[in-house]
Scaffold this active site. Structure first.
Site, PDB file in Angstrom:
ATOM      1  CE1 TYR A 246      -3.166  -6.906   1.964  1.00  0.00           C
ATOM      2  CE2 TYR A 246      -5.680  -6.860   2.013  1.00  0.00           C
ATOM      3  CZ  TYR A 246      -4.230  -6.525   2.569  1.00  0.00           C
ATOM      4  OH  TYR A 246      -4.266  -5.989   3.817  1.00  0.00           O
TER       5      TYR A 246
ATOM      6  CG  LEU B 266       4.798  -0.792  15.591  1.00  0.00           C
ATOM      7  CD1 LEU B 266       4.814   0.171  14.422  1.00  0.00           C
ATOM      8  CD2 LEU B 266       6.076  -0.865  16.054  1.00  0.00           C
ATOM      9  CB  VAL B 267      -0.399  -1.205  20.308  1.00  0.00           C
ATOM     10  CG1 VAL B 267      -1.166  -0.797  21.681  1.00  0.00           C
ATOM     11  CG2 VAL B 267      -1.391  -0.825  19.272  1.00  0.00           C
TER      12      VAL B 267
ATOM     13  CG  HIS C 221       7.074  -4.557   8.288  1.00  0.00           C
ATOM     14  ND1 HIS C 221       7.632  -3.507   9.323  1.00  0.00           N
ATOM     15  CD2 HIS C 221       7.550  -4.301   6.979  1.00  0.00           C
ATOM     16  CE1 HIS C 221       8.068  -2.600   8.305  1.00  0.00           C
ATOM     17  NE2 HIS C 221       8.133  -3.060   7.018  1.00  0.00           N
TER      18      HIS C 221
ATOM     19  NE  ARG D 230      -4.510  -5.804  11.392  1.00  0.00           N
ATOM     20  CZ  ARG D 230      -4.853  -7.261  10.599  1.00  0.00           C
ATOM     21  NH1 ARG D 230      -6.057  -7.496  10.128  1.00  0.00           N
ATOM     22  NH2 ARG D 230      -3.749  -8.019  10.908  1.00  0.00           N
TER      23      ARG D 230
ATOM     24  CG  ASP E 138       1.642  -8.503  16.824  1.00  0.00           C
ATOM     25  OD1 ASP E 138       2.078  -8.326  15.361  1.00  0.00           O
ATOM     26  OD2 ASP E 138       0.998  -7.912  17.467  1.00  0.00           O
TER      27      ASP E 138
ATOM     28  CE1 TYR F  34      40.599 -36.215  -8.255  1.00  0.00           C
ATOM     29  CE2 TYR F  34      39.373 -37.281  -6.535  1.00  0.00           C
ATOM     30  CZ  TYR F  34      39.671 -37.218  -7.683  1.00  0.00           C
ATOM     31  OH  TYR F  34      38.889 -37.957  -8.297  1.00  0.00           O
TER      32      TYR F  34
ATOM     33  CD  GLU G  45       1.267   3.550  18.192  1.00  0.00           C
ATOM     34  OE1 GLU G  45      -0.077   3.516  18.439  1.00  0.00           O
ATOM     35  OE2 GLU G  45       1.508   3.496  16.939  1.00  0.00           O
TER      36      GLU G  45
ATOM     37  NE  ARG H 298      -3.647   0.798   0.674  1.00  0.00           N
ATOM     38  CZ  ARG H 298      -5.133   0.550   1.440  1.00  0.00           C
ATOM     39  NH1 ARG H 298      -5.558  -0.486   1.915  1.00  0.00           N
ATOM     40  NH2 ARG H 298      -5.420   1.771   1.732  1.00  0.00           N
TER      41      ARG H 298
ATOM     42  CG  ASP I 202       4.916  -6.957   5.679  1.00  0.00           C
ATOM     43  OD1 ASP I 202       5.608  -7.939   6.257  1.00  0.00           O
ATOM     44  OD2 ASP I 202       3.784  -6.390   6.292  1.00  0.00           O
TER      45      ASP I 202
END
Length: 725
Positions: free
Chosen positions: A86, A375-376, A164, A272, A371, A498, A379, A10, A140
């Site tokens: 996809y 990144l949660v 990823h 997600r 996973d 040899y 963050e 994407r 990815d």
């Protein structure tokens, strides 16, 4: 001018159509943030799918023109390609297998065909803009074939690849029918990156067991190229999340949360919709908490956000229905007039709202079943400007390898998650701050910009290493130089190993006897005036004598223990003993008894354990065990343990190919010296010969030799050019 081409499934923008006009919205994703500065610079480009089907050619031209203003290049996909490439192969084959959920995987030929064709479509777009000297960075699992496709078209271009999501163990990866094609595609890259060391190790293991490649440490030798496979844990835009904490919109939302929840303790969960995220197990753990600890009823709230994803797919729809059901059951069972145990939202939220929640929540519960990074968790840590709060993190998330001050749990252990929540709720502020400070320092240092810089710097280093290796390969120019040196000389000596150098590697050691072509080549070279040919091998002296005794060759057998000149008889190196064999032989016999396919070869002053017929993996395991045992016993006995190509040899330390070669040079002065060999024992020759000597390693680029050749075919070709006038 040199440019960087970033490639992902994407583009870092979302495209929408209003009244025939296409509007671009910048993506908030971590990758888009990290690479934003890269693709906007100069003439750099980001190639990817714009996110929706655009069939009309005029619309495609319009979108392309609009995107090119911001250094973006679209790859347009049809709905059928989106469905099969996809939704099909990427998400119904690769995603479940790579996340250790192989039971959900489908292996459909039509999906594989679409995956192959879409990767070709990406390649064709890249070939329109790529030029010599460019760097291509592919991202990815949707584009695993792309590095190999580009490499075939542009052999000299610099290609990086980063995955990823996790890379599965060999036992899972081998389930995919197209496993070899996938690995070959990935190995088109120069540098391959994964989030964790486990993923890196799994890839190297799969490559070495499925393909005919050599792996040494983190380097894969494939198609005469060295590919480096390394670990690069991805970070986030730390400063952005720190700054959001003082944003007026975020502060207002924090104030609203305080008014709504007052004294309640908030446990935050953001995911997600996916079966790999462990959402149901998290709900079970929270329900168990309320059952076992009724004192928390009315005081603790689980604030759960599930971002919609693929909910038309049966598995995802079932998962959503099950989440709805569990949330409803827990709320119905435990709620009071003034309190709901679970605040559940099935939608996405703007980053300002997420920041407010990160700042306000006492606990962040991140417990995926598997996973790549997650990144949660980072963050949440970055948002805790007061250094308080507790992170509960699954050991199956890549982030757990870095955020070791979180409470680490097994996501399958419901009781452990419940206990972790209790520990988090009871954790003193000083302990919270001690842990959070450590994690914030780490997330601050290893941020997204550091990750990008680290990968690009390493890619440059790998390219330089490859150039140095290419310079060492015997190419046309080098061959001309060697022939010139050879023809200008009057007294020449050539040392030839040899096995692996003049003949190929055979499963059965007795099958590697010389062929007529080799006899003819050696005979012609040996008969040229001024030439001395020395066959220097680890083979038994009886075998070498039987094979080459009739030619005008000097023979050095068993690494130098036995020697014979053209005219003379065999003689052995004085002062050698074989009494040590009775101690070492039982160790090798034990290894042979435990390893089907292995066998022992006994020479005059050495013992060799062969495992060329042993199952891949088992042979290496037993060889390592035997090596460790032998090193312990041989350290004070004047013996040397030599690992070779599917062999381990124990010999007297006095026996050395290098010493044997030097003894030949002491008899006569030569103005041309050349040595060729493929084994670790040949390194002794390369190191011992004078600097003017031409030394060539066969089949490997890592050597003390000046040059290398890829195979015994190339060795014979080079030798033929020497005998031709």
């Amino acid at each position: 001018m040199r440019k960087t081409i970033i490639v992902s499934n994407r583009l870092p923008v979302k495209i929408s159509e209003t009244d025939g006009e296409f509007i671009l919205h910048t993506s908030e994703g971590g990758l888009a943030t990290g690479l934003g500065a890269v693709y906007r610079e100069g003439n750099n480009i980001w190639v990817g799918w714009p996110g929706q089907e655009i069939i009309d050619l005029k619309d495609q031209e319009k979108v392309t023109k609009e995107l090119r203003k911001t250094n973006l290049m679209p790859v347009f996909l049809t709905q059928e390609e989106i469905n099969n490439f996809y939704e099909g192969f990427s998400n119904e084959t690769l995603w479940p297998v790579f996340h250790y959920m192989a039971v959900y995987a489908h292996y459909e030929q039509v999906n594989w065909d679409a995956y192959y064709q879409v990767n070709q479509k990406f390649r064709d777009i890249i070939l329109k803009v790529a030029e010599p000297g460019d760097i291509i960075w592919i991202h990815d699992y949707q584009l695993l074939l792309l590095p190999g496709m580009i490499r075939a078209a542009l052999p000299e271009i610099s290609i990086g690849f980063f995955q990823h999501i996790p890379f599965p163990s060999y036992e899972l990866f081998r389930l995919i029918p197209w496993r070899a094609e996938i690995l070959e595609g990935m190995l088109g890259a120069d540098l391959m990156g994964f989030h964790t060391f486990d993923d890196t190790r799994h890839f190297l293991n799969a490559a070495s067991r499925i393909l005919p490649v050599n792996t040494s440490a983190n380097v894969v030798s494939f198609n005469d190229r060295a590919i480096v496979v390394e670990t690069f844990p991805m970070g986030i835009d730390y400063d952005k999340f720190v700054a959001l904490g003082s944003d007026p919109m975020v502060l207002q939302q924090i104030k609203n949360l305080k008014e709504n929840f007052q004294e309640d303790r908030l446990i935050l969960s953001i995911d997600r919709l996916d079966y790999s995220k462990g959402i149901l197990q998290r709900l079970q753990a929270f329900e168990l908490l309320l059952q076992l600890h009724p004192e928390y009823i009315g005081k603790v709230v689980l604030y759960m956000i599930v971002v919609p994803s693929r909910d038309t797919v049966p598995q995802y729809k079932e998962l959503r229905d099950e989440i709805d059901k569990q949330v409803g059951n827990i709320n119905a069972r435990f709620r009071t007039l003034a309190w709901h145990p679970i605040q559940y939202f099935y939608r996405s939220f703007p980053v300002e709202t997420l920041s407010a929640l990160y700042n306000f929540a006492d606990i962040c519960l991140v417990t995926p079943m598997r996973d790549g990074m997650n990144l949660v968790s980072k963050e949440y840590v970055a948002s805790r400007n007061n250094n308080d709060g507790v992170l509960i993190l699954s050991e199956m998330a890549g982030a757990s390898k870095e955020l070791i001050d979180a409470i680490i749990v097994n996501p399958n252990n419901i009781g452990a998650i419940t206990r972790a929540i209790v520990d988090a709720l009871d954790m003193p502020l000083a302990e919270q701050q001690r842990r959070m400070k450590q994690m914030r320092q780490l997330v601050s240092k290893f941020n997204i910009h550091h990750w990008v810089k680290l990968f690009m710097t390493r890619l440059q280093e790998v390219n330089e290493m490859q150039q140095n290796m290419l310079a060492r390969r015997v190419n046309q120019e080098t061959a001309v130089f060697i022939r010139q040196q050879y023809r200008e000389a009057t007294k020449r000596i050539v040392f030839l190993d040899y096995d692996g150098t003049l003949v190929g590697f055979q499963p059965n050691i007795d099958m590697a006897s010389p062929d007529p072509d080799l006899y003819q080549l050696l005979r012609e070279l040996a008969n040229i005036p001024g030439n001395d040919l020395v066959m220097i091998s680890g083979r038994k002296h009886e075998t070498l004598g039987e094979w080459f005794g009739h030619l005008r060759l000097d023979l050095i057998a068993e690494h130098g223990a036995w020697q014979k000149t053209k005219e003379g008889e065999w003689y052995e190196l004085p002062g050698l003993t074989d009494k040590w064999k009775k101690e070492i032989m039982p160790m090798m016999e034990l290894a042979t008894d435990r390893t089907p396919g292995s066998f022992i070869e006994e020479k005059s002053y050495s013992l060799v354990w062969h495992y060329r017929k042993v199952e891949s993996g088992l042979g290496e395991l037993r060889a390592n065990e035997l090596m460790n045992t032998l090193r312990y016993y041989t350290v004070e006995k004047g013996l040397q343990v030599l690992p070779g190509d599917k062999v381990i040899e124990v010999k007297n330390v006095e026996i050395n190919k290098g010493k044997a070669a030097l003894s030949w040079l002491n008899h006569k002065k030569y103005d041309f010296i050349m040595a060729m060999g493929d084994d670790i024992t040949d390194e002794d020759i390369f190191k011992a010969l004078p600097p003017k000597a031409i030394t060539i390693k066969v089949g490997s680029q890592v050597s003390a030799a000046q040059y290398y050749l890829r195979s015994y075919h190339e060795v014979r070709h080079l030798l033929r050019t020497l005998k031709n006038k």
